[in-house]
Design an enzyme around this catalytic site. Structure first.
Site, short mmCIF file in Angstrom:
data_model
loop_
_atom_site.label_atom_id
_atom_site.label_comp_id
_atom_site.label_asym_id
_atom_site.label_seq_id
_atom_site.Cartn_x
_atom_site.Cartn_y
_atom_site.Cartn_z
N THR A 555 0.84 -1.19 0.00
CA THR A 555 0.00 0.00 0.00
C THR A 555 0.88 1.25 0.00
O THR A 555 2.11 1.16 0.03
CB THR A 555 -0.90 0.05 1.25
OG1 THR A 555 -0.10 0.39 2.40
CG2 THR A 555 -1.58 -1.29 1.51
N LYS A 579 6.99 3.45 0.88
CA LYS A 579 8.19 4.24 1.20
C LYS A 579 8.05 5.10 2.45
O LYS A 579 9.02 5.69 2.92
CB LYS A 579 8.54 5.16 0.02
CG LYS A 579 8.67 4.47 -1.31
CD LYS A 579 8.82 5.49 -2.43
CE LYS A 579 8.63 4.86 -3.79
NZ LYS A 579 7.24 4.38 -4.02
N GLU A 606 13.32 -3.43 -0.60
CA GLU A 606 14.04 -3.24 -1.86
C GLU A 606 13.22 -2.42 -2.85
O GLU A 606 13.76 -1.57 -3.56
CB GLU A 606 14.38 -4.60 -2.46
CG GLU A 606 15.16 -4.55 -3.77
CD GLU A 606 16.56 -3.99 -3.59
OE1 GLU A 606 16.76 -2.81 -3.96
OE2 GLU A 606 17.42 -4.70 -3.06
N VAL A 609 12.92 1.68 -3.75
CA VAL A 609 13.72 2.40 -4.74
C VAL A 609 13.93 1.50 -5.95
O VAL A 609 14.52 0.43 -5.83
CB VAL A 609 15.09 2.83 -4.18
CG1 VAL A 609 15.89 3.60 -5.23
CG2 VAL A 609 14.93 3.65 -2.92
N LEU A 613 14.56 -3.55 -9.22
CA LEU A 613 16.02 -3.46 -9.39
C LEU A 613 16.73 -3.71 -8.06
O LEU A 613 16.28 -3.23 -7.02
CB LEU A 613 16.40 -2.09 -9.93
CG LEU A 613 15.97 -1.76 -11.35
CD1 LEU A 613 16.34 -0.31 -11.70
CD2 LEU A 613 16.59 -2.71 -12.34
N GLY A 664 -0.45 2.19 -15.37
CA GLY A 664 -0.06 1.82 -14.02
C GLY A 664 1.31 2.29 -13.60
O GLY A 664 1.87 1.77 -12.64
N ASP A 678 7.91 11.72 -4.30
CA ASP A 678 8.24 10.30 -4.39
C ASP A 678 9.74 10.10 -4.63
O ASP A 678 10.38 9.26 -4.00
CB ASP A 678 7.42 9.65 -5.51
CG ASP A 678 7.54 8.14 -5.50
OD1 ASP A 678 7.19 7.53 -4.48
OD2 ASP A 678 8.00 7.58 -6.50
N LYS A 682 12.84 8.46 -2.25
CA LYS A 682 13.75 7.41 -2.72
C LYS A 682 15.21 7.79 -2.49
O LYS A 682 16.00 6.96 -2.01
CB LYS A 682 13.50 7.13 -4.20
CG LYS A 682 12.16 6.47 -4.49
CD LYS A 682 11.95 6.25 -5.98
CE LYS A 682 10.65 5.54 -6.27
NZ LYS A 682 10.42 5.30 -7.72
#
Length: 815
Positions: A555, A579, A606, A609, A613, A664, A678, A682
């Protein structure tokens, strides 16, 4: 000669008795048999209850008596032809009338003596055995009935009489030598004293009857017939993966029996052990299954652990104080006090300093023990040399049992670490010098988790069951569940991980299933779930108290992230793509990391960010190996990279942002992405993972959005503002194009300062050719000073984000 004993469930009704008679008939073709019968299932409890009610002048004992009579009459009418019922019904009626007389006596006197109690509760075996004996005559002509009270001589220790083996063995041998019957049916549990009083042999008395007969007859083998396929590696009602034990030694069986393996009781084994008579545990309802063989020389096994057993309802009683150090006889006094009160000590451990001694007893004895001990040590307690005894209730003993444990190193360590990783607190430890048993005392609420965790560790080929509690089942959550469903077999076969989704929740509904939800129709199940509630979700997870639990947050909800501490403090791992927690105030970020370490619960993020990856994992490994991060340059928003790569002068900025949302790549509120918040979160997370302390407000956010766009209060208003300020965005594009550059939203950290904002990227820069929704991160470190470490790949999208969450779940599982 073989001895067979059939337990209460084996003779619970007419159908079961028919099955028993078939087994006996088949066995009698090869051997002469003594067949010991327990009371019908539940009848002994009814007799006990009736006697207590009668003594308490509660006339409802008559209803229980009627129930007992009906149960046996019904069985007779089903088992025998009508013309053969009369004699047996009359015999049973006479027994019931005798029972009624005794109960009436208890009612009139308002009391129930120990001698009367033994007589009353022994009626169950008398009734069942005569019914089985009469039924058996239909299939085995040379069969007869013998009352065990005529063979087993005991003292008058009513409730748990001691057998006089010298007299009993003579009586057994004389009778069996004198009869020409091929099958002799006997009631279990009962005997008689020298004075002719009825006695009972205590818990597991029917098993004991069978063992006494086997010993007196020097039987070839003793078979205990019950409702399970032998002794199991753990209680199959608690551990579904428990396996039958094919072969086990007498000593191992006694240890398991002592620690709660109810299929057999310790006294049963001793007479057979003395004569080296093999014991088989068999299933009445699956007679062809091998079962368990208990013998002096069981088959050797590579696994040094034979079973895991437990006893619930335990209290720890601790006596401690300086007055015990170097004082001879303290332990003797303690155990004498308990012995005088008839309290059985199940568990003992003492500190080498002699400062304290700790014993485990049944909860039901704890208050009696506490008073007796405090009275016995009253003088020392009054002088403050010994503390009043401490009693802790609601505990459980869990034991690893195995004859060959002494030849294997590290078993205790494996046991303790396995329990510790699942937040099972060990209150006390005991291990005998024989190393046949390692016992620990734990909280009773943890017993299911402890047994399953230990069984998984020692018996299931190291296959680890992981229990997932997933909150958030939108685009990313749905992909995550699809990936689990697709990869479940692969994980089990190749990584020895069995993933189960126990709970799901969205913003409206939540659903729990302790056995695991079906991922084929989870949407339909969720629709019919209960109303979603974050606090109740947390409580349900804790109440279930399952081993290897992982909470998965998919969420963007702050209230959900605020619950992480509650999970970690209960040793429940947290995997999140949210985050908010890691970009909250630095103190909270550090506290979460410390809590994770303190309770051994992984906290993995993980996907905070770069979606799937391996950015954070790579950074962690660099820092752990001693490298120092000096500078970070990154394009960290796959959403913004997609938007600016597709904002090429042919479509309006408004339309490109709309398309990013449809695919999306943006949050439901795209302003979160476009405002730079955002990206700032990060880079802040990367800075903190690099070992630097920084807060969100320390990051300079150079927004490219006009103030009116930033000030909008709703998503529709935001899109309207993008149309209103279309020229502003077109000008940005034209300016970049005139300089032969591309627009990229860049995050940067260097010399303790951090900033995020839109930049014009020239052709010779590594960011220039970053296409689609890709992310890129450049780490400049002490080791990567000339050429930075570069990580690049898809940084947005439901599938790749879900794969990153999945990877963290696997990491947590392997912890």
């Amino acid at each position: 000669m073989n001895v067979l004993k059939f337990g209460g469930t084996s003779v619970a009704n007419a159908n079961n008795i028919t099955q028993v008679c078939q087994i006996v008939a088949d066995k009698s073709k090869e051997d002469k048999l003594a067949v010991v019968i327990s009371a019908f299932s539940g009848v002994t409890d009814l007799l006990l209850s009736a006697s207590l009610k009668a003594a308490a002048k509660d006339e409802s004992y008559r209803e229980l008596l009627s129930e007992i009579e009906k149960k046996h009459f019904d069985a007779i009418k089903e088992l025998l032809p009508i013309q053969q019922q009369s004699a047996l019904l009359s015999h049973v009626k006479r027994i019931v009338n005798h029972l009624e007389t005794l109960l009436d006596g208890c009612f009139l006197l308002g009391e129930r003596s120990a001698r009367t109690s033994d007589t009353i509760i022994g009626f169950g075996e008398l009734l069942s055995s005569c019914i089985v004996a009469e039924t058996l005559k239909q299939s085995v002509a040379k069969s007869t009935y013998k009352d065990s009270r005529e063979l087993i001589r005991t003292d008058d220790n009513f409730g748990k009489a001691n057998v006089d083996f010298a007299k009993t063995n003579v009586l057994i041998k004389e009778y069996f030598a004198s009869t020409d019957a091929h099958v002799i049916v006997l009631p279990g549990f009962i005997g008689s004293s020298e004075n002719g009083d009825n006695t009972t042999l205590g818990r597991g008395g029917s098993d004991y009857t069978a063992a006494i007969l086997a010993s007196g007859l020097n039987a070839d083998k003793l078979e205990i017939w019950t409702d399970v396929n032998g002794m199991f590696t753990a209680n199959p009602k608690i551990v579904r993966q428990a396996q039958p034990i094919a072969s086990i030694s007498y000593q191992e069986a006694m240890e398991l029996s002592h620690f709660g393996a109810k299929v057999l009781y310790p006294p049963t084994i001793q007479p057979a052990l003395d004569k080296n008579i093999p014991i088989f545990i068999k299933n009445t309802f699956e007679p062809n299954v091998y079962g368990t063989l208990i013998s002096a020389n069981p088959e050797k096994s590579q696994n040094p652990i034979k079973g895991i057993s437990h006893i619930e309802g335990i209290s720890l009683v601790t006596l401690e104080g300086s007055g015990m150090i170097g004082v001879a006889g303290s332990s003797k006094r303690l155990f004498e006090v308990l012995s005088d009160k008839g309290i059985n000590v199940i568990f003992i451990t003492q500190a080498s300093s002699e400062h304290s001694i700790c014993i485990g007893i049944l909860d039901s004895d704890s208050e009696k023990a506490q008073k007796a001990i405090d009275n016995a040590f009253e003088t020392e307690i009054s002088r403050h040399r010994i503390e009043p005894c401490i009693v802790e209730k609601g505990l459980c003993i869990v034991a690893l049992v195995g004859e060959n444990m002494k030849n294997h190193q590290g078993l205790s360590g494996k046991m303790f670490s396995t329990l510790g990783k699942n937040n099972v607190n060990i209150r006390a430890i005991a291990q005998g010098a024989s190393e046949r048993n390692i016992s620990v005392v734990i909280n009773e609420r943890d017993v299911k988790k402890a047994l399953n965790t230990l069984h998984e560790r020692f018996f299931e080929d190291n296959t680890k069951q992981i229990n997932l509690f997933v909150m958030g089942v939108g685009n990313v959550g749905e992909k995550f569940l699809d990936q689990i469903h697709q990869q479940k077999k692969f994980l089990r076969d190749n990584l020895k991980i069995n993933l189960r989704v126990i709970a799901l929740s969205n913003s409206k509904k939540m659903i729990f299933d302790e056995e695991g939800l079906s991922l084929k129709d989870w949407k339909q199940q969720l629709e019919s779930g209960e109303n979603a509630d974050i606090g109740r979700f947390v409580q349900n997870v804790k109440t279930l108290n399952l081993r290897n639990s992982i909470f998965v947050d998919i969420t963007t909800n702050q209230h959900v992230s605020d619950s992480y501490h509650q999970y970690l403090e209960d040793s429940i791992a947290v995997v999140t793509c949210n985050k908010i927690a890691c970009s909250s105030v630095y103190e909270n970020y550090v506290d979460l990391k410390n809590t994770s370490r303190k309770y051994g619960a992984p906290f993995l993020f993980e996907t905070n960010v770069g979606a799937g990856l391996p950015i954070i994992d790579t950074l962690k490994n660099m820092v752990a190996s001693g490298d120092k991060v000096n500078k970070i340059q990154a394009v960290l928003s796959g959403s913004l990279n997609f938007i600016f790569n597709n904002f090429d002068g042919n479509s309006s900025f408004h339309d490109v942002v709309k398309e990013a949302g449809i695919q999306g790549f943006t949050e439901p509120d795209p302003k979160i992405d476009l405002s730079g918040v955002d990206v700032a979160r990060k880079i802040l997370i990367l800075i903190r993972e690099s070992g630097y302390e920084m807060e969100m407000h320390d990051i300079e956010n150079k927004s490219f959005l006009p103030k009116e766009c930033l000030d909008t209060q709703s998503v529709p208003d935001f899109f309207v503002s993008l149309l209103t300020h279309a020229k502003h965005f077109d000008d940005l594009y034209d300016q970049a194009k005139s300089q032969d550059c591309r627009l990229k939203y860049v995050a940067q950290f260097e010399n303790g300062k951090a900033a995020v904002g839109l930049q014009f990227i020239p052709k010779d820069h590594p960011f220039y050719n970053l296409e689609g929704k890709d992310n890129i991160v450049l780490f400049f470190t002490d080791r990567y000073s000339d050429q930075p470490l570069l990580i690049r790949g898809a940084g947005a999208g439901a599938a790749v984000t879900a794969s990153g969450i999945f990877a963290d779940v696997i990491r947590a599982s392997n912890n």
